[in-house]
Design a protein around this motif. Structure first.
Motif, PDB file in Angstrom:
ATOM      1  N   GLY A  10       2.896   7.039  -0.505  1.00 35.38           N
ATOM      2  CA  GLY A  10       4.006   6.699  -1.395  1.00 35.38           C
ATOM      3  C   GLY A  10       3.737   5.417  -2.171  1.00 35.38           C
ATOM      4  O   GLY A  10       4.006   5.345  -3.382  1.00 35.38           O
ATOM      5  N   LEU A  11       3.196   4.400  -1.505  1.00 32.01           N
ATOM      6  CA  LEU A  11       2.854   3.152  -2.200  1.00 32.01           C
ATOM      7  C   LEU A  11       1.753   3.383  -3.229  1.00 32.01           C
ATOM      8  O   LEU A  11       1.796   2.815  -4.325  1.00 32.01           O
ATOM      9  CB  LEU A  11       2.435   2.080  -1.192  1.00 32.01           C
ATOM     10  N   LEU A  12       0.780   4.216  -2.903  1.00 32.83           N
ATOM     11  CA  LEU A  12      -0.276   4.542  -3.862  1.00 32.83           C
ATOM     12  C   LEU A  12       0.323   5.196  -5.110  1.00 32.83           C
ATOM     13  O   LEU A  12      -0.001   4.817  -6.248  1.00 32.83           O
ATOM     14  CB  LEU A  12      -1.323   5.462  -3.238  1.00 32.83           C
ATOM     15  N   LEU A  13       1.198   6.167  -4.917  1.00 31.75           N
ATOM     16  CA  LEU A  13       1.811   6.846  -6.066  1.00 31.75           C
ATOM     17  C   LEU A  13       2.651   5.885  -6.897  1.00 31.75           C
ATOM     18  O   LEU A  13       2.611   5.921  -8.145  1.00 31.75           O
ATOM     19  CB  LEU A  13       2.652   8.033  -5.590  1.00 31.75           C
ATOM     20  N   LEU A  14       3.408   5.009  -6.242  1.00 31.81           N
ATOM     21  CA  LEU A  14       4.200   4.013  -6.967  1.00 31.81           C
ATOM     22  C   LEU A  14       3.296   3.050  -7.719  1.00 31.81           C
ATOM     23  O   LEU A  14       3.558   2.728  -8.891  1.00 31.81           O
ATOM     24  CB  LEU A  14       5.106   3.261  -5.993  1.00 31.81           C
ATOM     25  N   ARG A  15       2.221   2.608  -7.078  1.00 31.29           N
ATOM     26  CA  ARG A  15       1.283   1.699  -7.744  1.00 31.29           C
ATOM     27  C   ARG A  15       0.649   2.351  -8.958  1.00 31.29           C
ATOM     28  O   ARG A  15       0.525   1.729 -10.019  1.00 31.29           O
ATOM     29  CB  ARG A  15       0.182   1.252  -6.769  1.00 31.29           C
ATOM     30  N   LEU A  16       0.223   3.605  -8.807  1.00 28.30           N
ATOM     31  CA  LEU A  16      -0.443   4.286  -9.922  1.00 28.30           C
ATOM     32  C   LEU A  16       0.521   4.524 -11.089  1.00 28.30           C
ATOM     33  O   LEU A  16       0.145   4.341 -12.251  1.00 28.30           O
ATOM     34  CB  LEU A  16      -1.048   5.606  -9.456  1.00 28.30           C
ATOM     35  N   ALA A  73      -2.210  -0.971  -9.888  1.00 30.95           N
ATOM     36  CA  ALA A  73      -2.723   0.385  -9.693  1.00 30.95           C
ATOM     37  C   ALA A  73      -3.874   0.394  -8.678  1.00 30.95           C
ATOM     38  O   ALA A  73      -3.965   1.295  -7.844  1.00 30.95           O
ATOM     39  CB  ALA A  73      -3.176   0.980 -11.026  1.00 30.95           C
ATOM     40  N   LEU A  74      -4.716  -0.622  -8.741  1.00 37.04           N
ATOM     41  CA  LEU A  74      -5.842  -0.721  -7.812  1.00 37.04           C
ATOM     42  C   LEU A  74      -5.422  -1.225  -6.438  1.00 37.04           C
ATOM     43  O   LEU A  74      -6.163  -1.060  -5.467  1.00 37.04           O
ATOM     44  CB  LEU A  74      -6.908  -1.668  -8.382  1.00 37.04           C
ATOM     45  N   GLY A  75      -4.258  -1.857  -6.365  1.00 42.00           N
ATOM     46  CA  GLY A  75      -3.837  -2.482  -5.114  1.00 42.00           C
ATOM     47  C   GLY A  75      -4.677  -3.701  -4.812  1.00 42.00           C
ATOM     48  O   GLY A  75      -5.119  -3.901  -3.684  1.00 42.00           O
ATOM     49  N   LEU A  76      -4.882  -4.539  -5.809  1.00 46.54           N
ATOM     50  CA  LEU A  76      -5.711  -5.736  -5.669  1.00 46.54           C
ATOM     51  C   LEU A  76      -4.918  -6.962  -6.089  1.00 46.54           C
ATOM     52  O   LEU A  76      -4.318  -6.956  -7.167  1.00 46.54           O
ATOM     53  CB  LEU A  76      -6.975  -5.601  -6.522  1.00 46.54           C
ATOM     54  N   PRO A 126       0.462  -3.296  -0.906  1.00 45.39           N
ATOM     55  CA  PRO A 126      -0.091  -2.104  -1.541  1.00 45.39           C
ATOM     56  C   PRO A 126      -0.331  -0.923  -0.608  1.00 45.39           C
ATOM     57  O   PRO A 126      -0.633   0.168  -1.070  1.00 45.39           O
ATOM     58  CB  PRO A 126      -1.413  -2.612  -2.100  1.00 45.39           C
ATOM     59  N   GLY A 127      -0.245  -1.125   0.686  1.00 41.80           N
ATOM     60  CA  GLY A 127      -0.596  -0.056   1.618  1.00 41.80           C
ATOM     61  C   GLY A 127      -2.093  -0.031   1.901  1.00 41.80           C
ATOM     62  O   GLY A 127      -2.869  -0.807   1.355  1.00 41.80           O
ATOM     63  N   ARG A 128      -2.477   0.900   2.763  1.00 39.04           N
ATOM     64  CA  ARG A 128      -3.874   0.966   3.191  1.00 39.04           C
ATOM     65  C   ARG A 128      -4.787   1.665   2.193  1.00 39.04           C
ATOM     66  O   ARG A 128      -6.004   1.548   2.301  1.00 39.04           O
ATOM     67  CB  ARG A 128      -3.956   1.632   4.560  1.00 39.04           C
ATOM     68  N   LEU A 129      -4.211   2.377   1.232  1.00 37.80           N
ATOM     69  CA  LEU A 129      -5.032   3.041   0.206  1.00 37.80           C
ATOM     70  C   LEU A 129      -5.163   2.101  -0.996  1.00 37.80           C
ATOM     71  O   LEU A 129      -4.729   2.403  -2.103  1.00 37.80           O
ATOM     72  CB  LEU A 129      -4.391   4.365  -0.207  1.00 37.80           C
ATOM     73  N   SER A 130      -5.759   0.930  -0.750  1.00 36.16           N
ATOM     74  CA  SER A 130      -5.820  -0.108  -1.776  1.00 36.16           C
ATOM     75  C   SER A 130      -7.084  -0.939  -1.618  1.00 36.16           C
ATOM     76  O   SER A 130      -7.682  -0.995  -0.536  1.00 36.16           O
ATOM     77  CB  SER A 130      -4.604  -1.030  -1.648  1.00 36.16           C
ATOM     78  N   LEU A 131      -7.440  -1.617  -2.692  1.00 37.41           N
ATOM     79  CA  LEU A 131      -8.566  -2.545  -2.609  1.00 37.41           C
ATOM     80  C   LEU A 131      -8.216  -3.758  -1.759  1.00 37.41           C
ATOM     81  O   LEU A 131      -9.088  -4.307  -1.082  1.00 37.41           O
ATOM     82  CB  LEU A 131      -9.010  -2.970  -4.011  1.00 37.41           C
ATOM     83  N   ASP A 132      -6.953  -4.191  -1.789  1.00 40.98           N
ATOM     84  CA  ASP A 132      -6.558  -5.293  -0.905  1.00 40.98           C
ATOM     85  C   ASP A 132      -6.895  -4.958   0.551  1.00 40.98           C
ATOM     86  O   ASP A 132      -7.466  -5.778   1.273  1.00 40.98           O
ATOM     87  CB  ASP A 132      -5.052  -5.587  -1.025  1.00 40.98           C
ATOM     88  N   HIS A 133      -6.552  -3.765   0.986  1.00 42.58           N
ATOM     89  CA  HIS A 133      -6.830  -3.358   2.368  1.00 42.58           C
ATOM     90  C   HIS A 133      -8.339  -3.322   2.633  1.00 42.58           C
ATOM     91  O   HIS A 133      -8.806  -3.823   3.662  1.00 42.58           O
ATOM     92  CB  HIS A 133      -6.195  -2.002   2.665  1.00 42.58           C
ATOM     93  N   VAL A 134      -9.084  -2.753   1.699  1.00 44.89           N
ATOM     94  CA  VAL A 134     -10.539  -2.655   1.859  1.00 44.89           C
ATOM     95  C   VAL A 134     -11.162  -4.048   1.993  1.00 44.89           C
ATOM     96  O   VAL A 134     -12.100  -4.251   2.765  1.00 44.89           O
ATOM     97  CB  VAL A 134     -11.159  -1.899   0.654  1.00 44.89           C
ATOM     98  N   LEU A 135     -10.607  -5.028   1.261  1.00 48.46           N
ATOM     99  CA  LEU A 135     -11.144  -6.391   1.268  1.00 48.46           C
ATOM    100  C   LEU A 135     -10.510  -7.270   2.343  1.00 48.46           C
ATOM    101  O   LEU A 135     -10.656  -8.495   2.317  1.00 48.46           O
ATOM    102  CB  LEU A 135     -10.959  -7.030  -0.112  1.00 48.46           C
ATOM    103  N   GLY A 136      -9.796  -6.658   3.271  1.00 42.70           N
ATOM    104  CA  GLY A 136      -9.211  -7.419   4.368  1.00 42.70           C
ATOM    105  C   GLY A 136      -8.009  -8.259   3.960  1.00 42.70           C
ATOM    106  O   GLY A 136      -7.720  -9.266   4.608  1.00 42.70           O
ATOM    107  N   ASP A 137      -7.342  -7.875   2.899  1.00 43.72           N
ATOM    108  CA  ASP A 137      -6.143  -8.572   2.409  1.00 43.72           C
ATOM    109  C   ASP A 137      -6.395 -10.051   2.126  1.00 43.72           C
ATOM    110  O   ASP A 137      -5.500 -10.885   2.278  1.00 43.72           O
ATOM    111  CB  ASP A 137      -4.968  -8.390   3.376  1.00 43.72           C
ATOM    112  N   THR A 138      -7.582 -10.385   1.664  1.00 51.17           N
ATOM    113  CA  THR A 138      -7.896 -11.791   1.381  1.00 51.17           C
ATOM    114  C   THR A 138      -7.070 -12.350   0.222  1.00 51.17           C
ATOM    115  O   THR A 138      -6.819 -13.554   0.182  1.00 51.17           O
ATOM    116  CB  THR A 138      -9.397 -11.977   1.071  1.00 51.17           C
ATOM    117  N   VAL A 139      -6.657 -11.513  -0.711  1.00 52.89           N
ATOM    118  CA  VAL A 139      -5.798 -11.964  -1.825  1.00 52.89           C
ATOM    119  C   VAL A 139      -4.439 -11.268  -1.758  1.00 52.89           C
ATOM    120  O   VAL A 139      -3.789 -11.041  -2.781  1.00 52.89           O
ATOM    121  CB  VAL A 139      -6.477 -11.768  -3.209  1.00 52.89           C
ATOM    122  N   ASN A 140      -4.017 -10.973  -0.531  1.00 58.10           N
ATOM    123  CA  ASN A 140      -2.714 -10.350  -0.284  1.00 58.10           C
ATOM    124  C   ASN A 140      -2.143 -10.897   1.025  1.00 58.10           C
ATOM    125  O   ASN A 140      -1.877 -10.168   1.961  1.00 58.10           O
ATOM    126  CB  ASN A 140      -2.862  -8.819  -0.210  1.00 58.10           C
TER     127      ASN A 140
END
Length: 177
Positions: A10-16, A73-76, A126-140
């Protein structure tokens, strides 16, 4: 068990959707894409709406929308992205506010909805389907949410206040002249 759940989807769809719409509006302002005015046309429009200098205002709004929308959109850098986009939408809503709420009457419905979606994403993350999650939430980080929203609110209040003062002075000059 999956690595993401329906909240993440749901967060991915809202972000996109919100991020994509914001990015497209920013591209209209910055580059003239999608039928937009580019910096020259948007700058002239911004000047006529009381945002001065017009070209600098168009650049700031375009960067906040295109940059904030793309990052959403990227979740970054979600807190900063949401805050920047929300600030731009507050500036747009101020222009449309005298026309009431509904968009078909030229009201503030659309910018308010996009702005609130951007704030909601900044707050919820942004949820787990995001670049923030992939990068360990360093800028989130949690502390970034109030910091980003606070800075955006302060800059937006000053910008809208300056616009209001310019419009009020122009009306006074018109009445006197």
């Amino acid at each position: 068990m999956t690595c993401f759940d329906r909240r993440d989807l749901g967060l991915l769809l809202l972000r996109l959707s919100a991020g994509g719409a914001l990015a497209a509006h920013g591209a209209q302002k910055l580059f003239g894409w999608f039928g937009g005015g580019g910096l020259e046309g948007t700058g002239a429009a911004m000047e006529s709406m009381g945002y001065s200098p017009g070209k600098a205002s168009a650049t700031a709004a375009g960067l906040a929308e295109a940059g904030g929308g793309t990052l959403l959109a990227l979740g970054l850098a979600t807190p900063a992205a949401g805050a920047a986009a929300a600030g731009a939408m507050a500036g747009a809503a101020a222009v449309h506010f005298p026309n009431g709420f509904f968009a078909q009457s030229g009201g503030f419905e659309y910018p308010a909805t996009l702005g609130l979606a951007a704030v909601s994403l900044a707050v919820a993350g942004p949820g787990r389907l995001s670049l923030d999650h992939v990068l360990g939430d360093t800028v989130n980080r949690n502390w970034m949410v109030p910091a980003a929203l606070g800075v955006s609110a302060a800059v937006t209040a000053v910008t809208i206040g300056a616009r209001h003062n310019r419009l009020r002075k122009a009306r006074q000059d018109e009445q006197e002249g």
